[in-house]
Design a protein around this motif. Structure first.
Motif, PDB file in Angstrom:
ATOM      1  N   HIS A 139      30.469  45.686  34.335  1.00  0.00           N
ATOM      2  CA  HIS A 139      29.489  44.635  33.909  1.00  0.00           C
ATOM      3  C   HIS A 139      30.249  43.306  33.636  1.00  0.00           C
ATOM      4  CE1 HIS A 139      26.613  47.661  34.060  1.00  0.00           C
ATOM      5  NE2 HIS A 139      26.864  48.463  33.024  1.00  0.00           N
ATOM      6  N   LEU A 140      31.472  43.201  33.346  1.00  0.00           N
ATOM      7  CA  LEU A 140      32.025  41.798  33.050  1.00  0.00           C
ATOM      8  C   LEU A 140      32.399  41.410  34.330  1.00  0.00           C
ATOM      9  CD1 LEU A 140      32.879  39.839  30.831  1.00  0.00           C
ATOM     10  CD2 LEU A 140      34.974  40.925  30.626  1.00  0.00           C
ATOM     11  N   GLY A 141      32.851  42.145  35.077  1.00  0.00           N
ATOM     12  CA  GLY A 141      33.100  41.639  36.443  1.00  0.00           C
ATOM     13  C   GLY A 141      31.896  41.210  37.334  1.00  0.00           C
ATOM     14  N   THR A 142      30.783  41.931  37.164  1.00  0.00           N
ATOM     15  CA  THR A 142      29.632  41.553  37.834  1.00  0.00           C
ATOM     16  C   THR A 142      29.221  39.860  37.016  1.00  0.00           C
ATOM     17  OG1 THR A 142      28.925  43.769  37.993  1.00  0.00           O
ATOM     18  CG2 THR A 142      27.024  42.196  38.191  1.00  0.00           C
ATOM     19  N   GLY A 263      41.133  49.396  34.080  1.00  0.00           N
ATOM     20  CA  GLY A 263      40.011  48.448  33.571  1.00  0.00           C
ATOM     21  C   GLY A 263      39.880  47.222  34.513  1.00  0.00           C
ATOM     22  N   LEU A 264      41.199  46.590  34.426  1.00  0.00           N
ATOM     23  CA  LEU A 264      41.229  45.209  35.109  1.00  0.00           C
ATOM     24  C   LEU A 264      41.088  45.422  36.569  1.00  0.00           C
ATOM     25  CD1 LEU A 264      44.069  43.603  33.389  1.00  0.00           C
ATOM     26  CD2 LEU A 264      41.875  43.437  32.901  1.00  0.00           C
ATOM     27  N   GLN A 269      37.290  44.391  41.181  1.00  0.00           N
ATOM     28  CA  GLN A 269      36.450  44.803  42.164  1.00  0.00           C
ATOM     29  C   GLN A 269      35.097  44.352  41.990  1.00  0.00           C
ATOM     30  OE1 GLN A 269      35.913  49.139  42.251  1.00  0.00           O
ATOM     31  NE2 GLN A 269      35.474  49.569  44.270  1.00  0.00           N
ATOM     32  N   ALA A 270      34.585  44.421  40.923  1.00  0.00           N
ATOM     33  CA  ALA A 270      33.227  43.838  40.524  1.00  0.00           C
ATOM     34  C   ALA A 270      33.292  42.252  40.587  1.00  0.00           C
ATOM     35  CB  ALA A 270      32.729  44.321  39.154  1.00  0.00           C
ATOM     36  N   SER A 271      34.077  41.590  40.216  1.00  0.00           N
ATOM     37  CA  SER A 271      34.219  40.251  40.334  1.00  0.00           C
ATOM     38  C   SER A 271      34.381  39.590  41.706  1.00  0.00           C
ATOM     39  CB  SER A 271      35.209  39.624  39.228  1.00  0.00           C
ATOM     40  OG  SER A 271      36.296  39.866  39.474  1.00  0.00           O
ATOM     41  N   GLY A 272      35.188  40.276  42.435  1.00  0.00           N
ATOM     42  CA  GLY A 272      35.789  39.757  43.714  1.00  0.00           C
ATOM     43  C   GLY A 272      37.009  38.774  43.474  1.00  0.00           C
ATOM     44  N   LEU A 273      37.326  38.763  42.402  1.00  0.00           N
ATOM     45  CA  LEU A 273      38.494  37.964  41.879  1.00  0.00           C
ATOM     46  C   LEU A 273      39.854  38.656  41.826  1.00  0.00           C
ATOM     47  CD1 LEU A 273      36.650  35.860  39.294  1.00  0.00           C
ATOM     48  CD2 LEU A 273      36.987  35.179  41.514  1.00  0.00           C
ATOM     49  N   THR A 274      40.991  37.875  42.060  1.00  0.00           N
ATOM     50  CA  THR A 274      42.316  38.563  41.626  1.00  0.00           C
ATOM     51  C   THR A 274      42.550  38.056  40.253  1.00  0.00           C
ATOM     52  OG1 THR A 274      42.708  38.565  43.930  1.00  0.00           O
ATOM     53  CG2 THR A 274      44.806  38.787  42.419  1.00  0.00           C
ATOM     54  N   LEU A 275      43.017  38.817  39.273  1.00  0.00           N
ATOM     55  CA  LEU A 275      43.222  38.647  38.016  1.00  0.00           C
ATOM     56  C   LEU A 275      44.971  38.308  37.944  1.00  0.00           C
ATOM     57  CD1 LEU A 275      41.986  40.248  34.929  1.00  0.00           C
ATOM     58  CD2 LEU A 275      44.445  39.682  34.956  1.00  0.00           C
ATOM     59  N   ASP A 276      45.074  37.033  37.768  1.00  0.00           N
ATOM     60  CA  ASP A 276      46.311  36.280  37.378  1.00  0.00           C
ATOM     61  C   ASP A 276      47.012  36.889  35.771  1.00  0.00           C
ATOM     62  OD1 ASP A 276      48.609  34.620  36.465  1.00  0.00           O
ATOM     63  OD2 ASP A 276      47.873  32.877  37.611  1.00  0.00           O
ATOM     64  N   ARG A 277      47.775  37.560  35.652  1.00  0.00           N
ATOM     65  CA  ARG A 277      48.290  38.314  34.645  1.00  0.00           C
ATOM     66  C   ARG A 277      49.021  37.271  33.588  1.00  0.00           C
ATOM     67  NH1 ARG A 277      48.614  43.887  33.236  1.00  0.00           N
ATOM     68  NH2 ARG A 277      47.244  44.769  34.997  1.00  0.00           N
ATOM     69  N   ALA A 278      49.692  36.292  34.348  1.00  0.00           N
ATOM     70  CA  ALA A 278      50.357  35.203  33.375  1.00  0.00           C
ATOM     71  C   ALA A 278      49.267  34.430  32.857  1.00  0.00           C
ATOM     72  CB  ALA A 278      51.230  34.394  34.194  1.00  0.00           C
ATOM     73  N   ALA A 279      48.077  34.062  33.542  1.00  0.00           N
ATOM     74  CA  ALA A 279      47.084  33.206  33.030  1.00  0.00           C
ATOM     75  C   ALA A 279      46.415  33.915  31.660  1.00  0.00           C
ATOM     76  CB  ALA A 279      46.168  33.004  34.171  1.00  0.00           C
ATOM     77  N   LEU A 280      46.238  35.527  32.188  1.00  0.00           N
ATOM     78  CA  LEU A 280      45.800  36.152  31.240  1.00  0.00           C
ATOM     79  C   LEU A 280      46.450  36.021  29.830  1.00  0.00           C
ATOM     80  CD1 LEU A 280      43.436  38.188  30.290  1.00  0.00           C
ATOM     81  CD2 LEU A 280      44.792  39.948  31.249  1.00  0.00           C
ATOM     82  N   ASP A 281      47.710  36.061  29.814  1.00  0.00           N
ATOM     83  CA  ASP A 281      48.403  35.956  28.618  1.00  0.00           C
ATOM     84  C   ASP A 281      48.176  34.750  27.633  1.00  0.00           C
ATOM     85  OD1 ASP A 281      49.541  38.358  28.778  1.00  0.00           O
ATOM     86  OD2 ASP A 281      51.666  37.596  29.708  1.00  0.00           O
ATOM     87  N   TRP A 282      47.805  33.634  28.705  1.00  0.00           N
ATOM     88  CA  TRP A 282      47.618  32.247  27.914  1.00  0.00           C
ATOM     89  C   TRP A 282      46.119  32.627  27.301  1.00  0.00           C
ATOM     90  CZ3 TRP A 282      43.584  28.875  27.205  1.00  0.00           C
ATOM     91  CH2 TRP A 282      44.178  27.484  26.987  1.00  0.00           C
TER      92      TRP A 282
END
Lengths: 342, 134
Positions: A139-142, A263-264, A269-282
């Motif tokens: 749902h969060l990805g959607t 989870g990520l 998959q739902a968002s169609g985005l690629t998650l940047d782990r370094a950005a996630l740390d920020w």
């Protein structure tokens, strides 16, 4: 019939002119977000189709609380997201005229299910943590995949912005701290300076950010389906990683129930985005600042007497410390204290 | 034997849990009673060492300010031993510490880096000393 019940009945009669003999019962205040007063009730009436009955929720603006939400914000978001793949209740009426219930309010459907309580239990999803976790990330990805402009949500904070979402949000929460802090917290201020000196990459896209997407702010049913995502008072447009980072905060993290990588992947998959782990740390460090901004606002409202909710005082005392401690652990890992254990 | 404030508050917690909460049929009110117990516990248990914690923290901040060249602030004294007096002084010292910290973290020499790290370690110690109990 209490005053509030009769006043709600009068209001429903006003909004449904064809309804006769509107009756309200089973009215009870419930915890539903710490900023709005939330009541559930049953409405019964007769119209040209016969006897009608509906379970409803009333969300009324408080005099003060954790968040000073714009009065129509939640109603507009619920209306815009209807049928978009993120489960939300049907919102029926928004009322800004104080003549009816003293303060602005809106009425929406009562959804089935219950919220998890991360304070009270290590198993807030009653054995369905893994399924809830999968639905949670999907749902969060959607939500991240939505186009806020196409949904008519440019009125949200950041809705007309063109990037620099991290800076807008950091400014927003620093201002909340400036307004609410009785005594300056050098830990929080030090983290804010670090975040400014080490900005994240630009957002992958402008996204609708729920703002408080976590255990307690959605309902689940016994098979682990999430029946409704609630409490959108802090919704804005920003970097979708803000919600991901908030969801992973150790105070309520869904990571306890579903491995992070799984989870990520569902989110991607739902968002169609690629998650940047370094950005996630920020954004995870940012989440601690946001949390302290939120709890400090609560602390100020209890201190000045505009709120006397026990939950507001309790979060001010416990959660502020919890998140400052998390800040310190993150700053230590970043080398701020010299060699580890010094 | 003298009845202490802490013992009285522990008794209030027991009464809320054993006498009041079981009589509450409304879930919202029962939640409020449970949270009130937690609040009383946190506040009650913070009383005994409240002065000691503030005196030690103020002294440690003055030491850091002295290392940062703020001699006048380093030489200041607590105006009294009331919590309100210590908190007012703590607020003044913390503001100076934030200013010092913001300055040294931008300086590129070993002394500044060591003071920056010492400030972070002190902040960690302050936070843990003030952790809510209950």
């Amino acid at each position: 019939m209490t005053t509030l019940e009769s006043r709600i009945a009068d209001y429903l009669g006003h909004r449904m002119p064809a309804a006769k003999n509107v009756q309200i019962d089973d009215l009870a205040r419930i915890h539903g977000g710490s900023s709005q007063e939330t009541f559930r009730f049953r409405a019964r009436w007769q119209d040209d189709r016969g006897d009608q009955e509906r379970r409803l929720i009333l969300r009324r603006a408080p005099e003060a609380g954790l968040v000073n939400a714009e009065r129509d914000l939640e109603f507009n978001v619920y209306s815009a997201l209807a049928g978009r793949g993120v489960p939300v209740p049907t919102a029926h009426w928004l009322e800004l005229d104080p003549q009816w219930l003293d303060r602005p309010f809106f009425i929406m459907d009562l959804m089935p299910g219950k919220p998890g309580h991360f304070f009270h239990s290590n198993d807030p999803y009653e054995g369905q943590g893994e399924t809830v976790g999968r639905n949670f990330w999907r749902h969060l990805g959607t939500l991240a995949a939505q186009d806020h402009r196409a949904l008519g949500l440019t009125g949200l904070r950041g809705g007309e912005a063109d990037g620099a979402y991290w800076q807008r949000e950091l400014d927003h929460w620093e201002a909340a701290l400036d307004a609410g802090e009785a005594v300056v917290e050098p830990i929080v201020r030090g983290v804010i300076r670090w975040l400014r000196r080490n900005p994240p990459p630009a957002a992958a896209k402008p996204a609708i950010v729920h703002g408080d997407y976590r255990c307690g702010n959605f309902l689940f049913v016994p098979d682990g389906t999430i029946s409704a995502v609630l409490d959108w008072e802090m919704c804005h447009v920003g970097d979708p990683l803000e919600d991901v980072a908030w969801a992973l905060n150790p105070m309520w993290s869904v990571e306890k129930h579903l491995p992070l990588d799984e989870g990520l992947a569902l989110w991607e998959q739902a968002s169609g985005l690629t998650l940047d782990r370094a950005a996630l740390d920020w954004w995870r460090l940012f989440a601690t600042v946001k949390a302290c901004g939120l709890w400090t606002t609560a602390e100020a409202s209890f201190e000045d007497g505009t709120s006397r909710e026990m939950i507001v005082a309790l979060t001010a005392l416990r959660a502020n410390h919890f998140h400052r401690k998390e800040m310190l652990e993150r700053m230590e890992r970043l080398g701020a204290m010299g060699s580890v254990g010094a | 034997m003298k009845l202490t404030g802490a013992t009285v508050l522990e008794g209030v917690i027991d009464a809320l849990r054993d006498q009041v909460a079981p009589q509450l049929n409304d879930a919202f009110a029962a939640d409020a009673a449970r949270m009130a117990q937690s609040l009383i516990a946190i506040v009650g248990r913070a009383g005994d060492d409240a002065v000691a914690i503030r005196v030690a923290e103020n002294a440690h901040i003055r030491e850091l300010l002295g290392q940062g060249g703020l001699a006048a602030a380093a030489a200041s004294k607590d105006p009294g031993l009331r919590i309100s007096e210590l908190d007012a002084e703590n607020s003044r010292l913390r503001t100076l510490l934030v200013e010092l910290h913001a300055r040294v973290e931008l300086e590129d020499d070993i002394e500044a880096r060591e003071l920056d790290q010492a400030i972070w370690r002190a902040l960690r110690d302050f936070e843990m000393a003030r952790a809510p109990r209950g």
